[in-house]
Design a protein around this motif. Sequence first.
Motif, short mmCIF file in Angstrom:
data_model
loop_
_atom_site.label_atom_id
_atom_site.label_comp_id
_atom_site.label_asym_id
_atom_site.label_seq_id
_atom_site.Cartn_x
_atom_site.Cartn_y
_atom_site.Cartn_z
N GLY A 1 59.65 66.09 63.48
CA GLY A 1 59.16 66.57 62.06
C GLY A 1 59.30 67.97 62.06
N LEU A 2 60.07 68.48 61.23
CA LEU A 2 60.61 69.82 61.38
C LEU A 2 60.37 70.43 60.16
N GLY A 3 59.15 70.37 59.30
CA GLY A 3 58.54 70.82 58.20
C GLY A 3 58.17 72.36 58.48
N VAL A 4 57.17 72.75 57.65
CA VAL A 4 56.79 74.13 57.76
C VAL A 4 55.99 74.14 59.20
N ILE A 5 54.98 73.24 59.50
CA ILE A 5 54.23 73.29 60.74
C ILE A 5 55.25 73.08 61.82
N GLY A 6 56.19 72.06 61.82
CA GLY A 6 57.03 71.70 62.98
C GLY A 6 57.84 73.04 63.26
N LYS A 7 58.44 73.84 62.34
CA LYS A 7 59.13 75.05 62.65
C LYS A 7 58.21 76.21 63.35
N GLN B 1 69.26 67.29 56.90
CA GLN B 1 70.19 68.13 57.48
C GLN B 1 69.67 69.47 57.42
N ALA B 2 68.62 69.87 56.48
CA ALA B 2 68.20 71.12 56.85
C ALA B 2 67.62 71.27 58.10
N ALA B 3 66.64 70.62 58.45
CA ALA B 3 66.13 70.45 59.65
C ALA B 3 67.05 70.76 61.02
N ARG B 4 67.92 69.81 60.94
CA ARG B 4 69.03 69.82 61.95
C ARG B 4 69.88 71.34 62.07
N TYR C 1 67.94 65.13 66.87
CA TYR C 1 68.13 63.88 66.58
C TYR C 1 67.92 63.42 65.17
N ASP C 2 68.50 62.39 64.64
CA ASP C 2 68.12 61.68 63.43
C ASP C 2 66.83 60.99 63.36
N ASP C 3 66.79 60.24 64.67
CA ASP C 3 65.67 59.31 64.77
C ASP C 3 64.92 59.66 65.99
N TYR C 4 63.56 59.82 65.80
CA TYR C 4 62.78 60.07 67.06
C TYR C 4 62.90 58.93 67.99
#
Length: 355
Positions: free
Chosen positions: A10-16, A38-41, A52-55
């Motif tokens: 999970g690369l939302g605000v807290i993940g970043k 795609q934005a997270a990748r 990775y697309d899938d954890y």
Amino acid sequence: MARARIGIIGLGVIGKSHLSVLQETENADVAAISDPTQAARDHAAGRNVKAYDDYRTMIETERLDGVVVATPNDQHVPVALDCISRDIAVLVEKPIAESVEAARRLCEAAEAKNIPILVGHHRRHNPAVRAVRKAIADGVIGKPAIATVIYTQLKPDSYFNLGWRRDKASGGPILINLIHEIDLIRFVFGEIESLQASTSSAVRGFPVEDTAGVLLRFRNGALGTISLSDTAASPFSWDLTSGEFDQMAGTTDKLKRQQVSSHIFAGSEGSLTLPDVRHFSYRGDTEPGWLSELSEDRLALTPESAYRRQARHFAAVSLREEEPVINGRDGLRTLEATLAVKAASESGGTVRLSA
């Protein structure tokens, strides 16, 4: 020095934020992230991190010591369970789960395999919080009497463009913000025995509350109050006084830090405040009391980002070098107390918490 190989799901605000801090942590290496967008990748590629697309593919392919679970709340438990099944330590962002039952299921699975869970209540790593906790444990304020917590600030209208933030099931300052206050007050002042609460949505008129008042009774006999509102034009909140917004975003002076106290812990011999760690007490030969002069000083501490301390701690937990500052069972109790506020406000009665 051993370095833990960490994955982030999970690369939302807290993940970043976790990614940024972990990449600067001396005992950790970020091995990979997983996020379907795609934005997270793209963000991960910009920081030279495999994506990775899938954890599931990530945790099966990479050799990981620990994984940060920064997904939406309802995914915390199933994702963390998959990690635990592969003997990987997890940092689960708050809340640990969407329900007490789900949190209990997660804890039982981790305990059965002896896999550590660290819950992402980052304030526990803040040097100011830890200094006040230690001072209270050392008897600096005498016998604890009352805790006063204020979380009153104004969230802009644009904040509510995301519909779930207006929804009774997922939004509102109780589920989003109060859980931090519940955890801090438990950590510093002691376990909660029972509570009463009342809520209002009179200002915004949303289905979910915008304001709440909570009365707490602690097992040590002390009382506490929490005033909570996200529709109050006020500086009295941890967010606007602690500077942690800047720590999370990795910015400097993005928001003006308000020089006020948001937390007061008072006892028979003195009081302490947060986040400014002021200490008030009576000194001298006169009888202590309201006719005498209060002295004021500050606790000594070395400031450091709570997020950096949390990252360093999680790396050590992942390597089995340290025990979690807040484990799954502890995070479950914070969740239980937070959900009890909802229950008390709906019933109008007193909710007693489990021992």
